[in-house]
Enzyme design. Sequence first.
Site: not given
Ligand code: URA
Length: 440
Positions: A82, A168, A183
Site C-alpha cells: 500500500h 473526519r 483507517s
Molecule cells: N487515507 C486513508 O485511507 N485514511 C485516512 O485517514 C487518511 C488517508
Amino acid sequence: MRMYDIIMKKRNGGDLTKEEINFFIEGYTKGEIPDYQVSALMMAIYFKKMNTRETAELTQAMVESGEIMDLRSIHGIKVDKHSTGGVGDTTTLIVGPIVAAAGVPVAKMSGRGLGHTGGTIDKLESFAGFQVDIPIEKFIGNVNEIGIALAGQTANLAPADKKLYALRDVTATVDNLSLIAGSIMSKKIASGADAIVLDVKTGSGAFMKTEDDSFALARAMVDIGTHTKRNTIAVVTDMDQPLGYAIGNALEVKEAIDVLNGKGPEDLRELCLTLASQMLVLGEKAETDADARVILEEIIESGKGLQKFADFVEAQGGDPEWVKNPNLLPTAKTEIPVLARQSGVVESIEAESVGIAALLLGAGRETKASEIDLAVGILLKKKIGDPVEAGEALAVLHVNDEAKVEEATARLLKAYGIAESADAPKLIKGIVRSNETIKL
Ligand code: URA
Ligand code: CA
C-alpha cells in the site's frame, strides 16, 4: 454502555477499553449513534490520542464492521502493498508482476483516482477491455493460476472506516496518527492480506510533509500489524517530486512497461525493487533484502516480469500484444512543450501542482462522476538536480483538448523551482519494522 461516558472518558485523557471501542464502531456503523457524538469523540481522540493497543483495537473493530475477504483458498502468504498516495506513482503495475513471477501470490484490491492522485484501476483500463469487476471465484482462480489478480474494492469493505473518514474530513480530525493508521490498515486487513508492505510517502506531495511525521505514521501502522498478527514493514520514501517522468494513465502504463523491459526511470525502478524485495522477504521467498533483489533483478532482465504482466492483462480481458507493443495504448493528439523561463538547476517540483496540471488536461477526476481521458498527461523532462537552460523544455503536455492548456502550463511553471544549484533528493529515507527503525 453510553456513548456520553465514552466521550467524557476520552476527553479526560482516559484509555478506552476494547468493549468501548467496539460499542461505538458498531453503533456508528448501524446508524444508532449520531454524527454529533462521534464527532465529539473524534475531536477528543485528536487531542488526547490513542495508545498502541487502542489503535489496534479500533482497527480490528473497523475490519469487522463489514465484509472480510476470505482468501484462504489462495496458496501461499498473501502479501499486499500500500502506498499512502503520490503523484505519478506507477509502482503497483511493476511490483505486482515481478513479485508474482517470484512466487508470492498477489491478490490486490485497488481504487480509482480522485483529485490529483491517480488510481491503479484507471491506469489498467488503458488496456481496452480490461475488467476489474470480476467475480471472487475468478479473482482467486487467477491468483492460483498465474499468480496475480486485481479487483476494485467491494462496497462493503470496512464500512465503519468509510463513514468515519467522511466525518473526519468535515470536522478537522483527519490528521491524527491513530486515526489515519487505523483507517489505512483496516482496509488492507479486510482485503485479506496476511502480510503488508507500506510505502509511506514524505515531502511536499505527500500527506505527511515532514520526515518525523512520516516515520511516526509508519511506526503506528507497523504496530497495528504486530498487534493484529499481520507481519508489516514500512518503507519511508520521497515525494518531494513526482515519481518517474510520466503522470497520466496510459503514459504511466508505458513507463511501467519500460521498467519491466529493464529500462525506465532510475527512481521508479529503485523504489519498485525496494518494495518488492520486502514483499519477497515477508512472503518467505527470500531470506534477506539482498537475496530478494538478486531474484527480482533476474526476473526483470530475463523478461519474466514483462511476460507476467502480459499474462495478467490477458487474464482480465486486455490484449497482451499491447504490453509487447505499447504504442497500441491510447495516445494523445498533440504534444506541447512547457519551456523554462530562466536558466539554473531544478530545485523543487511541487508534486501536487503537477498532479493538478495533469487533472486539468483530463487525466484525473474533479468529482467521482468525471470521465477521464486515458491518453493525456505530462512527461517531465527535468527532475530535481537537473541543469536547465532558459527556453529548454521542462516537461511536455500530452493533449487532446486544448481548452485548459494555458492553465495547465501556468500550473506546471509554478510547480518548478529553479535555483543556482541543487542536489537530487534521497529516494529511500528509511525502513520501519516491528522491532527496529532504520533511518538512512
Ligand atoms: N487515507 C486513508 O485511507 N485514511 C485516512 O485517514 C487518511 C488517508
Ligand atoms: Ca510516474
